[in-house]
Design a protein around this motif. Sequence first.
Motif, short mmCIF file in Angstrom:
data_model
loop_
_atom_site.label_atom_id
_atom_site.label_comp_id
_atom_site.label_asym_id
_atom_site.label_seq_id
_atom_site.Cartn_x
_atom_site.Cartn_y
_atom_site.Cartn_z
N ARG A 73 4.54 -6.72 -4.91
CA ARG A 73 3.34 -5.94 -4.64
C ARG A 73 3.71 -4.44 -4.59
O ARG A 73 3.80 -3.85 -3.53
N PRO A 74 3.92 -3.82 -5.75
CA PRO A 74 4.37 -2.42 -5.78
C PRO A 74 3.44 -1.45 -5.06
O PRO A 74 3.90 -0.43 -4.54
N SER A 75 2.15 -1.75 -5.01
CA SER A 75 1.20 -0.85 -4.36
C SER A 75 0.84 -1.32 -2.95
O SER A 75 0.01 -0.69 -2.29
N GLY A 76 1.47 -2.38 -2.48
CA GLY A 76 1.16 -2.92 -1.16
C GLY A 76 1.80 -2.11 -0.04
O GLY A 76 2.74 -1.33 -0.26
N ALA A 77 1.29 -2.31 1.18
CA ALA A 77 1.86 -1.71 2.38
C ALA A 77 2.78 -2.73 3.02
O ALA A 77 2.32 -3.77 3.49
N VAL A 78 4.08 -2.45 3.04
CA VAL A 78 5.08 -3.40 3.52
C VAL A 78 5.77 -2.82 4.75
O VAL A 78 6.29 -1.70 4.71
#
Length: 229
Positions: free
Chosen positions: A68-73
């Motif tokens: 998920r490159p654009s996710g908030a991790v």
Amino acid sequence: MRNEDSSVQATFNGIARRYDVMNRLMTLGSHQRWCREIATLATSRPGHHYLDLATGTGVIARAIREQRPSGAVIGADFSESMLDVARQLDGNAGIDWQFADAHELPFEDNKFDGVTHGYLLRNVSDLDLVLNEQFRVLKPGGVVAALESSPPSGIFSPVICLGMRVVIPTLGTIIGRDRPAYQYLVDSTLGFLTPEALRRRFELAGFEDVRVKSRFLGTNMIWTARKPG
């Protein structure tokens, strides 16, 4: 923090620098593959917010970032030494490293689409509270995906147990340079719940669709469970 939690915290602070090397040796190179599998399971439904508990050096958190490159991790741990190592490694762009105790998560209700962890549950002092906290912070329909060790069972379990008691502390002495820490790892694994008992604890916390896959002669398990909704 409970006394037993402080002891576990000190153990992981002490082995942080050699943690990844030891995991590769103890799993014959399988650990990173299992972590990628955990990340894939956690991101199997649409979502944006992910929490990796007991993140250690951040292997699962970085695998989620790839998925998920654009996710908030968020990669969270209660070992500052582990977090220090995690922050120094490549592939950290967009990952928020935070100190957090799994017994009392500093996050709002219904925040995350997925919660992951590796080798967390056998190390906590209140398993039910930890599972309840994960349930709380997950969105309805959210998934928890976890890698956890398990006491061996079956006809070969005596041989596997003997091997664990001999090989892992020896590696911990030679490579990890901390035999007591890796003796603790063996004892906590062999003394942990059976998969059947752990499944019941997930269900008691409110999770449904609880599934488990055996890895590495039954000494490691990949768990998934879903919050209803």
